[in-house]
Design a protein around this motif. Structure first.
Motif, mmCIF file in Angstrom:
data_model
loop_
_atom_site.group_PDB
_atom_site.id
_atom_site.type_symbol
_atom_site.label_atom_id
_atom_site.label_comp_id
_atom_site.label_asym_id
_atom_site.label_seq_id
_atom_site.Cartn_x
_atom_site.Cartn_y
_atom_site.Cartn_z
ATOM 1 N N GLY A 196 -20.726 4.906 2.032
ATOM 2 C CA GLY A 196 -20.234 3.320 2.128
ATOM 3 C C GLY A 196 -19.044 3.091 3.163
ATOM 4 N N LEU A 254 -17.081 1.730 6.295
ATOM 5 C CA LEU A 254 -17.122 0.318 6.794
ATOM 6 C C LEU A 254 -17.178 0.223 8.114
ATOM 7 C CD1 LEU A 254 -15.212 -1.493 3.877
ATOM 8 C CD2 LEU A 254 -17.493 -1.040 4.135
ATOM 9 N N SER A 278 -7.320 -2.969 -5.898
ATOM 10 C CA SER A 278 -8.370 -2.983 -6.747
ATOM 11 C C SER A 278 -8.367 -1.349 -7.440
ATOM 12 C CB SER A 278 -9.661 -2.945 -5.894
ATOM 13 O OG SER A 278 -10.660 -2.241 -6.422
ATOM 14 N N GLY A 319 -16.746 1.846 0.692
ATOM 15 C CA GLY A 319 -17.155 1.295 -0.615
ATOM 16 C C GLY A 319 -16.190 -0.105 -0.946
ATOM 17 N N GLU A 320 -15.286 -0.172 -0.076
ATOM 18 C CA GLU A 320 -14.318 -1.448 -0.359
ATOM 19 C C GLU A 320 -15.308 -2.653 -0.297
ATOM 20 O OE1 GLU A 320 -9.918 -2.623 0.887
ATOM 21 O OE2 GLU A 320 -11.467 -3.125 2.448
ATOM 22 N N SER A 321 -15.512 -3.484 -1.471
ATOM 23 C CA SER A 321 -16.280 -4.531 -1.286
ATOM 24 C C SER A 321 -15.776 -5.777 -1.059
ATOM 25 C CB SER A 321 -16.967 -4.664 -2.749
ATOM 26 O OG SER A 321 -16.074 -5.065 -3.762
ATOM 27 N N GLU A 322 -16.171 -6.934 -0.852
ATOM 28 C CA GLU A 322 -15.332 -8.109 -0.661
ATOM 29 C C GLU A 322 -14.490 -8.547 -1.955
ATOM 30 O OE1 GLU A 322 -14.809 -10.251 1.864
ATOM 31 O OE2 GLU A 322 -16.207 -8.855 3.122
ATOM 32 N N GLU A 323 -14.943 -8.169 -3.320
ATOM 33 C CA GLU A 323 -14.365 -8.257 -4.242
ATOM 34 C C GLU A 323 -13.094 -7.298 -4.396
ATOM 35 O OE1 GLU A 323 -14.131 -10.444 -6.450
ATOM 36 O OE2 GLU A 323 -12.809 -9.646 -8.162
ATOM 37 N N ASP A 324 -13.309 -6.263 -3.805
ATOM 38 C CA ASP A 324 -12.107 -5.407 -3.974
ATOM 39 C C ASP A 324 -11.254 -5.802 -3.049
ATOM 40 O OD1 ASP A 324 -13.250 -3.049 -5.617
ATOM 41 O OD2 ASP A 324 -14.261 -2.480 -3.895
#
Lengths: 220, 432
Positions: free
Chosen positions: B337, B339, B256, B298-303
Motif C-alpha cells: 500500500g 502511496l 487515525s 495504506g493511509e486511506s482517504e478516511e485515515d
C-alpha cells in the motif's frame, strides 16, 4: 538496566517444529538480559534482511527462543527454519517496552490478548513469572495453532478457534471479548496483527477500559 | 588562523551539536566563518530522516567539496551513520565521523593539521561530550539530556543512526544548565532524540525539569519535542511553574488509530487528545505544535480525513508535515500500500493550509494580551524581534533595547507576512 548486546553472532541450538508453518528457534543466550515482551531483530549473518521477533523463552532460561511463522513470500522466516545446530545467527536487541509495567500492575489482573504467533511475549512472561494472575485469550484458526498450550495454566487459557470447534471458545477472540465479563481494573496487553488489535481495542474502549490500561505490540 | 565553516541539516539536536562544535573550534583558536567558501575546514552535519534529507545532505556535501578546494571536508551526522561506507568511498571527503564521535571533531582536525594520522574510529565516543554553547550564537540554547531511541516506529531510521536510548546523568545536566545561565543565556531548550525516554538511576524527564526549574536565575525553559507516551499523568502540572514556556511540540504523526498501530506508535488518538484537553483545562491558551506524516503505507482517504479532523480540533499552530519516505531497513518500507508521491504532496498541502489557518486564528486570539518577549535582535529600523513565552514571533519598537533581555510587550496587531508576526509595544520596562 538491561545488558544490551548489539550486532552479535549467536549460535543455533535447535529448531522445534510446532505446525507445518510455525516453529521455535532456540539459540545461545550470550549473557543477554531482557524483559518479557521485548523483541530481537535477527537474520543470517551479513544479510541486510533482518526481521523482528518477540522473545518466546523465559527470563530464567539458559537459551533464547523466538516463535516464527513461516510466511509464504517470506525470506528470513524460511532461511531460519533450515538452520542446523551450530549455525550462526545475527541478533540485535533486545528492544521494546511492551510489557515493561506488567510486573508492577498487582493486584490487577493481567489480560493477555494474542492472535497467532502474537502469543510469544506472553509465553515469555508466563515462563518468567509463573505465579502471575493472568488470563490468556488466544485467537487462532484451528486448535493446532495453540502453540505449546501445555505451558500455561489451563484455567487461565482461552483458545478462540475461528475455523474449528476444538478450542475452548468457538469463534474469534473479538467475539469472546464482547461476550465476556472483564475486570475493568485489569491491564490489557494485546499482541498480533494490527486489525485484531484495533478491533479488540475498540471493544475494550467501548466497555469502559481507559487507554492507559491498554498496551499493544503489532505483528506484521 | 585556520578558518572553518559549518552547514547543518535536520533537527534541532543537530543544530545544537553544530553550535557546540562552533564553540569548540572557536575556543581552540579557529576562525569560524559564514558562507563557507574557501575555508580550511568545512564541516557538514547531515540528516537522513527522509529521502529528501539524504538528497539535501548530498547536495550540501558536494557544494562544500566544490567551494573548499584543498580544504578538509568533514561529514558527520545521521547520514554519516546511515551511509558510512558510501561516504568513505568518496576521496574528496577527508573524514566521515559518526554521531557517537561528533563531539571529537576538533581533536580530529587538530591532529590532522599537525600531520598526525587519526582514524575517526579511534576517537572516543561520547554523545554528551559537547562544549557549552557560546552566548554569541543565539539567545536560547539547547541542553542535551538524552540521545538515541528504542521506540522502533516502523517508518523511522533514527534508532539505526542515533543508536539506543542513553540518558545523561542528572548532575551533568544541572551543571550544564548552571554554566549556560552563568554565560548569560535566558532561555534553554531541553532536547534529545526522545527525551520522554529519559531514565537515569530512577530519574525521569519530569525530575530533570524540576531540577532545572529549581535554579534561581531569571530564565525560561522550553521542551524541544516530545512523544505523547513519554511522560506521566502529572506532567502538565510542571507548566504551572512561571519559568516553563506554555508550548509543546507533541508528535501526533497520524490522527487515525489503525495507522498509528501500523506505525507502532504507543498511544491512541483518544489518549493524545486527552493530553491536549488536560493541558488546555489548566491553561486555555497553551500552544501546541506537532509532526504529521502523510502518505504512510495504506493511509486511506478516511485515515487522512481523521488526521485533518484532529489537526483542526487540536488547533496546532504549526504542523511539521513529512511526506512518508521509505527508509531501507525499516518495517514500513516492506509494507504493502505504498502511496504515490503526488498524493502525499496533496495531503501535505491540505495539512499546511489548516495549520496556517490555526496559527492565524491563534495569533489573533492573543491580541490585547501581553507576552514576555526575549529580544533576539534589533534591526536597523530600531525594531526588536523575539519570541514570547508561547513561542510566537513578536516585533515591537525597541527604543534603546538591547538583545538577550526580557521585555513585557502588549500585542495589538498581526502582520500577515509569511510567516505572520505579532506586532506589539512595550508596556513595562523589564529590568532582567
Amino acid at each position: 538496566m538491561n545488558v544490551q548486546v548489539e550486532n552479535s553472532l549467536f549460535v543455533t541450538e535447535k529448531v522445534r517444529i510446532l505446525t507445518p508453518s510455525a516453529y521455535v528457534l532456540r539459540f545461545s543466550r550470550n549473557d543477554m538480559e531482557f524483559s518479557p515482551g521485548q523483541h530481537l531483530v535477527l537474520g543470517l549473518p551479513g544479510s541486510d534482511e533482518l526481521r523482528e521477533y518477540s522473545i518466546y523463552s523465559g527470563a530464567g532460561d539458559p537459551y533464547l527462543e523466538v516463535l516464527i511463522k513461516e510466511v509464504d513470500e517470506g525470506m528470513v522466516s524460511r532461511q531460519l527454519r533450515y538452520l542446523r545446530p551450530g549455525g550462526k545467527i545475527e541478533v540485535k536487541g533486545p528492544h521494546g517496552f511492551f510489557m515493561g509495567n506488567a510486573t508492577s500492575s498487582k493486584p490487577h489482573r493481567l489480560y493477555f490478548i494474542a492472535s497467532g504467533t502474537g502469543i510469544a511475549p506472553f509465553h515469555s512472561f508466563v515462563k518468567s513469572h509463573p505465579g502471575s494472575d493472568y488470563q490468556l485469550i488466544h485467537g487462532i484458526r484451528t486448535i493446532d495453532e495453540a502453540y505449546d498450550a501445555a505451558d500455561y495454566d489451563q484455567e487461565r487459557l482461552v483458545t478462540c478457534t475461528s475455523r474449528d470447534n476444538r478450542g475452548s471458545f468457538e469463534g474469534r477472540l473479538t467475539d469472546y471479548l464482547r461476550e465476556t465479563e472483564i475486570d475493568p481494573e485489569g491491564m490489557f496487553y494485546l499482541c498480533g496483527n494490527s486489525q485484531m488489535i484495533y478491533d479488540a481495542m475498540e471493544i475494550l474502549l467501548q466497555q469502559g477500559i481507559p487507554d492507559r490500561q491498554l498496551f499493544t505490540e503489532v505483528y506484521f | 588562523m585556520k578558518t572553518v565553516s559549518f552547514k547543518t541539516l535536520g533537527c534541532r539536536l543537530n543544530q545544537y551539536e553544530t553550535d557546540a562544535l562552533v564553540t569548540q573550534f572557536h575556543q581552540a583558536g579557529y576562525q569560524v566563518v559564514e558562507g563557507g567558501k574557501g575555508t580550511d575546514i568545512a564541516v557538514i552535519n547531515t540528516c537522513t530522516v527522509t529521502n529528501q534529507s539524504d538528497h539535501k545532505s548530498r547536495t550540501t556535501i558536494n557544494h562544500a567539496i566544490r567551494n573548499n578546494p584543498g580544504g578538509l571536508v568533514v561529514v558527520t551526522g545521521c547520514m554519516a551513520n546511515n551511509h558510512k561506507e558510501r561516504l568513505e568511498a568518496n576521496e574528496k571527503i577527508t573524514y566521515v565521523v559518526d554521531n557517537e564521535r561528533k563531539s571529537q571533531i576538533v581533536t580530529l582536525v587538530d591532529a590532522h593539521l599537525k600531520g598526525e594520522v587519526v582514524h575517526p574510529e579511534n576517537l572516543s565516543g561520547d554523545v554528551f561530550g559537547f562544549e557549552t554553547v557560546d552566548k554569541s550564537l543565539h539567545t536560547r540554547t539547547s541542553i542535551k539530556v538524552q540521545d538515541g531511541c528504542d521506540n522502533f516506529c516502523t517508518y523511522c531510521i533514527v534508532p539505526s543512526v542515533r543508536g539506543r536510548a542513553v540518558s545523561r546523568p542528572l548532575k551533568q545536566i544541572t551543571e550544564n544548565v548552571r554554566k549556560v545561565l552563568e554565560n548569560g543565556f535566558k532561555e534553554i531548550v531541553i532536547t534529545g532524540v526522545n527525551i520522554g525516554r529519559y531514565a537515569y538511576q530512577g530519574f525521569t524527564i519530569e525530575d530533570v525539569i524540576e531540577e532545572i526549574l529549581e535554579l534561581p536565575e531569571d530564565f525560561r525553559v522550553r521542551i524541544s519535542s516530545l512523544e505523547p507516551d513519554g511522560f506521566g499523568p502529572d506532567f502538565h502540572r510542571l507548566f504551572q511553574h512561571p519559568k516553563m514556556a506554555p508550548h509543546l511540540h507533541l508528535c501526533l504523526q497520524s490522527g487515525s488509530d489503525p495507522i498509528l498501530l501500523k506505525m507502532r506508535r504507543m498511544y491512541t488518538v483518544r489518549s493524545f487528545m486527552e493530553i491536549i484537553e488536560t493541558f488546555r483545562k489548566q491553561m486555555p491558551d497553551f500552544n501546541f505544535t506537532t509532526d504529521v506524516i502523510v502518505g504512510f503505507p495504506g493511509e486511506s482517504e478516511e485515515d487522512f480525513r481523521q488526521t485533518v479532523s484532529i489537526v483542526e480540533e487540536a488547533r496546532f499552530t504549526h504542523v511539521h508535515t513529512f511526506r512518508y519516505s521509505r527508509r531501507k531497513g525499516t518495517r514500513a518500507d516492506r509494507m504493502e500500500g505504498q502511496l504515490p508521491e503526488k498524493l502525499k504532496t496533496e495531503r501535505g498541502e491540505v495539512i499546511r493550509r489548516i495549520s496556517e489557518n490555526n496559527r492565524m486564528a491563534y495569533m489573533k486570539s492573543m491580541l490585547g494580551e501581553s507576552q514576555r518577549v526575549l529580544i533576539e535582535k534589533v534591526d536597523r529600523d530600531g525594531e526588536a524581534h523575539g519570541y514570547g513565552e508561547h513561542y510566537l514571533p513578536v516585533v515591537f519598537e525597541s527604543g534603546s533595547m538591547i538583545t538577550n533581555r526580557f521585555q513585557e510587550v502588549g500585542l495589538h496587531d498581526v502582520i500577515e507576512s509569511d510567516p505572520p508576526v505579532l506586532k506589539g509595544s512595550v508596556i513595562r520596562q523589564d529590568r532582567s
